[in-house]
Design an enzyme around this catalytic site. Structure first.
Site, PDB file in Angstrom:
ATOM      1  CG  ASN A   1     -20.295 -32.290  40.708  1.00 24.22           C
ATOM      2  OD1 ASN A   1     -20.007 -33.231  39.969  1.00 24.22           O
ATOM      3  ND2 ASN A   1     -21.519 -31.843  40.838  1.00 24.22           N
TER       4      ASN A   1
ATOM      5  CB  ALA B   1     -12.301 -19.044  35.868  1.00 26.68           C
TER       6      ALA B   1
ATOM      7  CB  CYS C   1     -27.604 -27.855  38.183  1.00 22.86           C
ATOM      8  SG  CYS C   1     -25.937 -27.527  37.686  1.00 22.86           S
TER       9      CYS C   1
ATOM     10  N   GLY D   1     -17.496 -24.209  32.599  1.00 21.01           N
ATOM     11  CA  GLY D   1     -17.433 -25.674  32.572  1.00 21.01           C
ATOM     12  C   GLY D   1     -18.504 -26.285  31.687  1.00 21.01           C
TER      13      GLY D   1
ATOM     14  CB  THR E   1     -16.840 -10.223  20.581  1.00 23.13           C
ATOM     15  OG1 THR E   1     -17.287  -9.906  19.259  1.00 23.13           O
ATOM     16  CG2 THR E   1     -15.796  -9.211  21.036  1.00 23.13           C
TER      17      THR E   1
HETATM   18  C1  LIG Z   1     -17.777 -31.196  37.650  1.00 21.11           C
HETATM   19  C2  LIG Z   1     -18.436 -29.989  37.070  1.00 21.11           C
HETATM   20  N1  LIG Z   1     -18.529 -29.859  35.741  1.00 21.11           N
HETATM   21  C3  LIG Z   1     -19.104 -28.787  35.173  1.00 21.11           C
HETATM   22  C4  LIG Z   1     -19.633 -27.764  35.928  1.00 21.11           C
HETATM   23  C5  LIG Z   1     -20.314 -26.613  35.237  1.00 21.11           C
HETATM   24  O1  LIG Z   1     -19.714 -25.390  35.476  1.00 21.11           O
HETATM   25  P1  LIG Z   1     -20.507 -24.028  35.156  1.00 21.11           P
HETATM   26  O2  LIG Z   1     -21.869 -24.173  35.780  1.00 21.11           O
HETATM   27  O3  LIG Z   1     -19.715 -22.953  35.783  1.00 21.11           O
HETATM   28  O4  LIG Z   1     -20.614 -23.919  33.669  1.00 21.11           O
HETATM   29  C6  LIG Z   1     -19.568 -27.864  37.331  1.00 21.11           C
HETATM   30  C7  LIG Z   1     -20.165 -26.802  38.196  1.00 21.11           C
HETATM   31  O5  LIG Z   1     -20.749 -27.086  39.206  1.00 21.11           O
HETATM   32  C8  LIG Z   1     -18.957 -29.006  37.908  1.00 21.11           C
HETATM   33  O6  LIG Z   1     -18.871 -29.148  39.238  1.00 21.11           O
END
Ligand SMILES: Cc1ncc(COP(=O)(O)O)c(C=O)c1O
Length: 381
Positions: A152, A202, A326, A71, A239
């Site tokens: 989220n 994913a 995060c 993401g 790759t």
């Molecule tokens: C809304 C949203 N966007 C982007 C991400 C980023 O995904 P990733 O940390 O797997 O790259 C997340 C992960 O928490 C998310 O909830």
């Protein structure tokens, strides 16, 4: 002690059958898809199969996707790549104040280092962007709008179709971070987002971590953020990670068209949790649990902080989160709650329960029973 996992918005288990589909690419099919010899060609053929299969599911052209590492990269490619591509046409960008940091920080950087102007749309008390705010912010030099499909932290859904229609009428590119929507909301194809760019990840729907994709409506060609070889039709060098790609596609096929997060199963449990937490002193439910993602309940606890709350829950075997993974480990107040008008102190006291396919009514009861004493201990200590 039983472990209760209520953190499905952070990540999900890798489905065992998805893992089986990935295994050949960690073994026999080990070639580099760019090599011209037979071992390379076997990998190339598998990669092509993945792309065609996903294009069928997305109802788009196989050329309208780029496989990424997740993401974060999908958001970065969409935002940096499109803003830079269209810079000769305009330097004004629009996003919302409640985006994931993988989008917000990209906009911050474009503003700080590359001469763009960014409008961050305010949201209402539930965290929803108002269309009027977008209309008021749009300028002749606006080139890109990025608003997430589902939040989220609090589960709020955004009016994506309306935003997309507004942008399309004006020739403005629209990106949506739909990472939290796949597997949770009905999916009929990428067109339903009314977007030019859509981010996919994913591991939010029982696929592998480090696997994602970006839908890019043709003929848009964002400027690559990873340069090197000509992989992914010159749009993302490196790759290809074939096992991750195979896992992404298999998980998408299994868990998105018919959502693995069943609203019928999850909404009643989340509403029961919501009723129970609201009856506790100092607790306020954030977002709208009747209208948002059916698996998500967010609430604040006056006089406590997130870290103490999560630690207290963890001692009872309950895995929850304070919002985006995060910010776990840091005491930053939630930027989402701040944008919703919540005080700084309470924005530091967020708990998010996000349920999933293995969640049960019994787990919900155990959490409801444990919460009062967790809160008492934190307040008493
Ligand atoms: C809304 C949203 N966007 C982007 C991400 C980023 O995904 P990733 O940390 O797997 O790259 C997340 C992960 O928490 C998310 O909830």
């Amino acid at each position: 002690m039983q472990t209760i996992y209520f953190d499905y918005n952070a990540t999900t288990t890798l489905d065992l059958e998805v893992r089986e589909v990935m295994m050949p690419f960690l073994g026999d099919v080990w070639g580099n898809p760019s090599s011209v010899h037979r071992i390379g060609r076997a990998a190339r053929s598998a990669l092509d199969d993945c792309r065609y299969r996903l294009a069928e599911l997305w109802r788009c052209k196989p050329s309208e996707m780029v496989f990424t590492s997740g993401g974060t990269e999908s958001n970065n490619l969409a935002i940096f790549g499109t803003a830079r591509l269209l810079k000769p046409r305009g330097r004004h960008l629009i996003t919302s104040a409640v985006e994931h940091p993988a989008a917000l920080h990209a906009f911050d950087q474009l503003e700080r280092l590359e001469g763009f102007e960014v409008t961050r749309l305010a949201v209402d008390a539930h965290g929803r962007v108002e269309l009027q705010a977008l209309m008021d912010a749009t300028r002749p030099d606006t080139t890109l709008v990025s608003v997430m499909a589902a939040n989220n932290e609090v589960g709020t859904l955004q009016p994506i179709a309306e935003i997309g229609a507004w942008c399309r009428e004006r020739g403005i590119r629209f990106h949506t971070d739909a990472v939290q929507a796949f597997g949770k909301l009905p999916f009929s194809g990428m067109d339903a987002f009314h977007a030019d760019l859509v981010s996919v990840c994913a591991h939010k729907f029982h696929g592998p971590k480090g696997a994602g994709a970006l839908f890019i409506r043709s003929p848009l060609q964002p400027i690559p953020i990873l340069v090197g070889g000509g992989h992914e039709n010159e749009r993302r060098a490196g790759t290809e990670n074939l096992s991750a790609i195979a896992g992404l596609v298999e998980a998408f096929a299994r868990f998105v068209p018919s959502p693995v997060f069943s609203e019928q199963q999850l909404r009643p449990m989340v509403l029961e949790l919501s009723r129970a937490v609201q009856s506790l002193p100092g607790v306020t439910v954030r977002g709208d649990p009747t209208l948002g993602l059916s698996n998500t309940l967010a609430f604040t606890v006056a006089g406590c902080d997130s870290m103490a709350l999560l630690a207290g829950l963890d001692l009872e075997g309950i895995c929850a989160s304070s919002g985006s993974a995060c910010s776990a480990g840091s005491l930053e107040p939630s930027h989402v709650l701040r944008a919703m008008g919540v005080s700084e102190a309470e924005s530091n006291a967020l708990v998010r329960f996000s349920l999933g396919r293995k969640s049960t009514a019994e787990e919900v009861s155990l959490v409801i029973d444990a919460l009062p004493s967790v809160l008492r201990q934190i307040r008493g200590g």
